[in-house]
Design a protein around this motif. Structure first.
Motif, PDB file in Angstrom:
ATOM      1  N   ARG A  79       0.471  -1.031  -0.480  1.00  0.00           N
ATOM      2  CA  ARG A  79      -0.031  -0.276  -0.004  1.00  0.00           C
ATOM      3  C   ARG A  79       0.604   1.342   0.127  1.00  0.00           C
ATOM      4  O   ARG A  79       0.495   1.943  -0.424  1.00  0.00           O
ATOM      5  N   SER A  92      -4.458  -1.175  -7.636  1.00  0.00           N
ATOM      6  CA  SER A  92      -5.426  -1.458  -9.025  1.00  0.00           C
ATOM      7  C   SER A  92      -5.157  -3.223  -9.438  1.00  0.00           C
ATOM      8  O   SER A  92      -6.465  -3.728  -9.115  1.00  0.00           O
ATOM      9  N   LYS A  95      -6.369  -5.557  -6.312  1.00  0.00           N
ATOM     10  CA  LYS A  95      -7.846  -5.120  -5.997  1.00  0.00           C
ATOM     11  C   LYS A  95      -8.760  -5.831  -7.260  1.00  0.00           C
ATOM     12  O   LYS A  95      -9.927  -6.488  -6.816  1.00  0.00           O
ATOM     13  N   ASP A 107      -3.085  -5.451   3.048  1.00  0.00           N
ATOM     14  CA  ASP A 107      -2.446  -4.237   3.140  1.00  0.00           C
ATOM     15  C   ASP A 107      -1.623  -4.124   3.416  1.00  0.00           C
ATOM     16  O   ASP A 107      -1.269  -4.798   4.711  1.00  0.00           O
ATOM     17  N   GLY A 322     -10.707  -3.107   2.475  1.00  0.00           N
ATOM     18  CA  GLY A 322     -11.326  -3.305   2.314  1.00  0.00           C
ATOM     19  C   GLY A 322     -11.598  -3.379   0.661  1.00  0.00           C
ATOM     20  O   GLY A 322     -10.130  -2.106   0.228  1.00  0.00           O
ATOM     21  N   GLN A 323     -12.182  -3.081  -0.771  1.00  0.00           N
ATOM     22  CA  GLN A 323     -12.287  -2.495  -2.023  1.00  0.00           C
ATOM     23  C   GLN A 323     -12.296  -1.009  -1.942  1.00  0.00           C
ATOM     24  O   GLN A 323     -12.015  -0.480  -2.856  1.00  0.00           O
ATOM     25  N   GLU A 324     -12.655  -0.631  -0.902  1.00  0.00           N
ATOM     26  CA  GLU A 324     -12.053   1.420  -0.990  1.00  0.00           C
ATOM     27  C   GLU A 324     -10.311   1.639  -0.697  1.00  0.00           C
ATOM     28  O   GLU A 324     -10.426   2.227  -0.773  1.00  0.00           O
ATOM     29  N   ILE A 325      -9.646   0.481  -0.148  1.00  0.00           N
ATOM     30  CA  ILE A 325      -8.335   0.872  -0.299  1.00  0.00           C
ATOM     31  C   ILE A 325      -8.007   1.653  -1.172  1.00  0.00           C
ATOM     32  O   ILE A 325      -8.158   1.449  -2.266  1.00  0.00           O
ATOM     33  N   ALA A 326      -7.194   2.746  -0.822  1.00  0.00           N
ATOM     34  CA  ALA A 326      -6.446   3.848  -1.408  1.00  0.00           C
ATOM     35  C   ALA A 326      -4.318   3.434  -1.384  1.00  0.00           C
ATOM     36  O   ALA A 326      -3.879   2.987  -0.311  1.00  0.00           O
TER      37      ALA A 326
END
Length: 333
Positions: A79, A92, A95, A107, A322-326
Motif C-alpha cells: 500500500r 489496482s 483489488k 494491505d 476492503g475494496q475502498e483502500i487506496a
C-alpha cells in the motif's frame, strides 16, 4: 495452509510472489532498465512499465509455484510508502484480482515487509530484536516487538543512507544504478585513503546531508587540482565513502542495541545488499557476542516475497482490507 499472492510495485521493480503456509514458492522480479538513461527513477515512466510487467510477473509467479489462481486464499499488496503512480498499479491490480476471484485483500506497509523478510527461511530472529532498515528513501532503527508491533527508535532527519550512496555515484560520474558500483569499486580500494566527517547527531537519529556536501566539495576541490583525480583514485574514493556511511550506521545501531539490551540484530532494505555493511554488521555482532540476521540478496531489494510473507502473518491474524483502500505515498508504521 493459506496460499498468499504477493504484489510489490512501490518504485521501479514489478514483483509477484506466492507464499504457501509461510513458505515462499516463487519470487518473480521484473526490473526496469528505462531509467538508466535518466540517471534515476522517473515516476511517470515507472508506472507505465509497471502496467506492462505486472500481468506477466503474476503469471510467471503462479507458474513457478505450480499454483492455480483458484488456489489462492488472499492477495497481499504494497500500500505504501512509495511512488504514488507505481503503487497505484499494484493496488489496482490486487483489488481487481481479488474482486474477480472473490478473495480478501491484505494491505502491507513496505518498510514493515522489509523487516519481515527475515521470516523467510529457517534462520529467524527472536522477538524482540533490532532491525537497521536502510534504503534509498529510508534509514531507520526499528525495535521489533512482534510481527506488526514495531517502533522506530531512530531515523534520518534528512537524507537516507542509500541516497547518499546514489548521490556519490552521480558525483563520480558512475551510471545508474550507482549503489552496486560503489560496492564493486570499494572492494578494490583502500577504505582509509580519505577521511570524511561523521555527523554529530544526538540520540539514535541519522543525518547524511552534511556528508553528501563534504563528498561533493572533496571531489570538486581535488578535480580542480587534478582533472584525472576520479579515474586515478576511484576504488579508494568508493571504499572511503562506503566506510564512513557504514560506520555512521553501525555506531548508531550499536548504541541502540546497548541501550535496549538487545542481542538479536537484523539488517533490511536495499542497502543491506552492500557488502561493506553486511561484513561490518557481522564483525560487530561477533565482537559483541550478538546474533546477526541478514536476508538473502534476493530479499534485500524490493521484492514481492517480503510482501507475501507479511501477508501470511496478517492472514493468520484475520487482518484484511476492503475494496475502498487506496495507496499511500507516505506511510508510517
Amino acid at each position: 495452509m493459506p496460499v498468499i499472492l504477493g504484489i510489490e510495485s512501490s518504485c521501479d521493480e514489478t514483483s509477484a510472489s506466492v507464499c504457501v503456509d509461510g513458505q515462499i514458492l516463487s519470487n518473480v522480479i521484473a526490473n526496469q532498465t528505462i531509467h538508466e538513461a535518466y540517471g534515476g527513477v522517473v515516476p511517470e515512466l515507472a508506472s507505465r512499465v509497471h502496467q506492462q510487467n505486472i500481468v506477466p510477473a503474476v503469471q510467471q509467479a503462479l507458474l513457478n509455484a505450480k499454483v492455480n489462481k483458484n488456489d489462492i486464499d488472499a492477495v497481499a499488496f504494497t500500500r505504501g510508502p512509495g511512488l504514488l503512480g507505481s503503487l497505484l498499479v499494484g493496488v489496482s491490480f490486487a483489488k481487481a484480482f481479488a474482486l474477480a476471484q472473490k478473495l480478501p485483500l491484505i494491505d502491507i506497509n513496505h518498510m514493515q515487509a522489509h523487516i519481515l523478510a527475515h521470516f523467510i527461511g529457517d534462520h529467524k530472529p527472536v522477538f524482540p530484536f533490532l532491525c537497521l532498515t536502510v534504503s534509498g528513501g529510508h534509514t531507520q532503527i526499528v525495535l521489533v516487538k512482534d510481527y506488526f508491533d514495531m517502533e522506530v527508535i531512530g531515523q534520518t532527519i534528512d537524507d537516507a543512507a542509500g541516497e547518499a550512496m546514489d548521490k556519490t555515484s552521480k558525483i563520480l560520474g558512475l551510471p545508474y544504478p550507482g549503489g552496486p558500483l560503489i560496492d564493486k569499486y570499494a572492494r578494490l580500494g583502500n577504505a582509509d585513503a580519505y577521511k570524511f566527517p561523521e555527523p554529530q547527531i544526538p540520540g539514535l537519529d541519522f543525518s547524511f546531508s552534511g556528508l553528501k556536501t563534504s563528498i561533493l566539495y572533496f571531489i570538486r576541490d581535488n578535480v580542480a587540482k587534478n582533472p584525472d583525480f576520479i579515474s586515478e583514485n576511484l576504488p579508494d574514493i568508493c571504499a572511503s565513502v562506503e566506510k564512513r556511511i557504514v560506520t555512521i550506521l553501525l555506531n548508531k545501531l550499536q548504541k541502540a542495541a546497548e541501550a535496549n539490551g538487545i542481542k538479536q540484530i537484523a539488517l533490511a532494505g536495499g542497502v543491506s545488499a552492500n557488502t561493506g555493511l553486511r561484513l561490518g554488521l557481522q564483525a560487530l555482532c561477533m565482537e559483541k557476542g550478538w546474533e546477526s540476521f541478514i536476508p538473502k540478496m534476493e530479499y534485500c531489494t524490493d521484492n514481492a516475497a517480503m510482501i507475501a510473507i507479511a501477508g501470511h502473518y496478517k492472514y493468520l491474524n484475520g487482518d484484511f482490507a476492503g475494496q475502498e483502500i487506496a495507496p499511500l505515498a507516505r506511510m508510517i508504521f
